[in-house]
Scaffold this active site. Sequence first.
Site, PDB file in Angstrom:
ATOM      1  N   THR A   1     -46.336  -2.311  -7.468  1.00  0.00           N
ATOM      2  CA  THR A   1     -45.822  -1.702  -6.436  1.00  0.00           C
ATOM      3  C   THR A   1     -45.938  -2.879  -5.488  1.00  0.00           C
ATOM      4  O   THR A   1     -46.715  -3.388  -4.873  1.00  0.00           O
ATOM      5  CB  THR A   1     -46.677  -0.599  -5.638  1.00  0.00           C
ATOM      6  OG1 THR A   1     -46.613   0.350  -6.595  1.00  0.00           O
ATOM      7  CG2 THR A   1     -46.105  -0.304  -4.428  1.00  0.00           C
TER       8      THR A   1
ATOM      9  N   LYS B   1     -41.205   4.398  -4.426  1.00  0.00           N
ATOM     10  CA  LYS B   1     -42.549   4.364  -4.323  1.00  0.00           C
ATOM     11  C   LYS B   1     -43.369   4.468  -3.149  1.00  0.00           C
ATOM     12  O   LYS B   1     -44.451   4.995  -2.983  1.00  0.00           O
ATOM     13  CB  LYS B   1     -42.954   3.142  -5.083  1.00  0.00           C
ATOM     14  CG  LYS B   1     -44.578   3.091  -5.410  1.00  0.00           C
ATOM     15  CD  LYS B   1     -45.200   4.087  -6.116  1.00  0.00           C
ATOM     16  CE  LYS B   1     -46.694   3.863  -6.396  1.00  0.00           C
ATOM     17  NZ  LYS B   1     -47.105   2.717  -7.176  1.00  0.00           N
TER      18      LYS B   1
ATOM     19  N   LYS C   1     -52.817  -1.691   0.191  1.00  0.00           N
ATOM     20  CA  LYS C   1     -51.780  -2.616   0.191  1.00  0.00           C
ATOM     21  C   LYS C   1     -50.508  -1.852   0.275  1.00  0.00           C
ATOM     22  O   LYS C   1     -49.519  -2.129   0.923  1.00  0.00           O
ATOM     23  CB  LYS C   1     -51.779  -3.435  -1.036  1.00  0.00           C
ATOM     24  CG  LYS C   1     -50.385  -4.262  -1.473  1.00  0.00           C
ATOM     25  CD  LYS C   1     -49.706  -3.695  -2.174  1.00  0.00           C
ATOM     26  CE  LYS C   1     -50.415  -3.434  -3.722  1.00  0.00           C
ATOM     27  NZ  LYS C   1     -49.354  -2.901  -4.916  1.00  0.00           N
TER      28      LYS C   1
END
Length: 290
Positions: free
Chosen positions: A96, A171, A239
């Site tokens: 990701t 995502k 993150k």
Amino acid sequence: MKTVGFIGIGIMGQAMAKNLLKAGYDVQVYTRTKAKADAVVAAGAKWCDTIAACGDGAQAVITMVGFPKDVEEVYFGEEGILKSCAPGTYVIDMTTTSPRLSEKIFEAAQKQEIYAIDAPVTGGDGGARAGTLTILAGGRKEDFDACLPLFEAMGKNIHYLGGAGSGQHAKMANQIAIAGAVAGAAEAMTYAKNAGLNVPDVLAAISTGAASSAQMSNVISRAVEGDYAPGFFIKHFIKDMKLADEESMARHVRLEVLEQVLSMYEKLAAEGDDHLGTQAILKYYDSKEG
């Protein structure tokens, strides 16, 4: 395709590489800490000492690393994938990361006649082990179709979303939804505790009805049992949420729930809990009691 390179053998990558082996692929692996690859090598994978060696002779190279800076290094470094892989290789980043970085990789790969796909996953460590991950892919449709058998070895819910970066944008949407769901589940359990109820009983009662979610049944349920072991690290979720917030702000959209949940996890990280699983958000609420 017969030979697949796999770079990044962490909690997720290890299980994904093993599922490729089970599907009959020859898998060659590289990760910065060799010991992390021991179990995969014992299962039949070939160890490679460098990124370049991992791509040598492979028809596809999959990357599953930690952070955007790691993706940059793996693809654009001195011995990076885009400098070492042969024309015609499929390179699939399942980390990701930033959609803009995925677009950068795609454009650079095209110049090398390499086919790049961004294909981040969701489903956690359990989905990785079971081969039931959701895979969200972006890139050229013909490249996605060519790599579909690889995806089918690792996942069950496999979706093509559009051009380069589209998998990463999907995502981001997934992580935004998770942020609200995991915080909501943690708040529900906190309320139940302070109302004097038996928390496991409440969890069992409400986790199959309208309030049900994967975050309640599979994530917060672990915290209720005192299990904070990472299926998905807090540091990696931070993150992801930061990336989602940056992409949102770039489009002049403020996502207030996302920002609030991000601040909660950043507080946990500041207290040294960034190595725990995302279910440790329950500790945030425990610290607010009293």
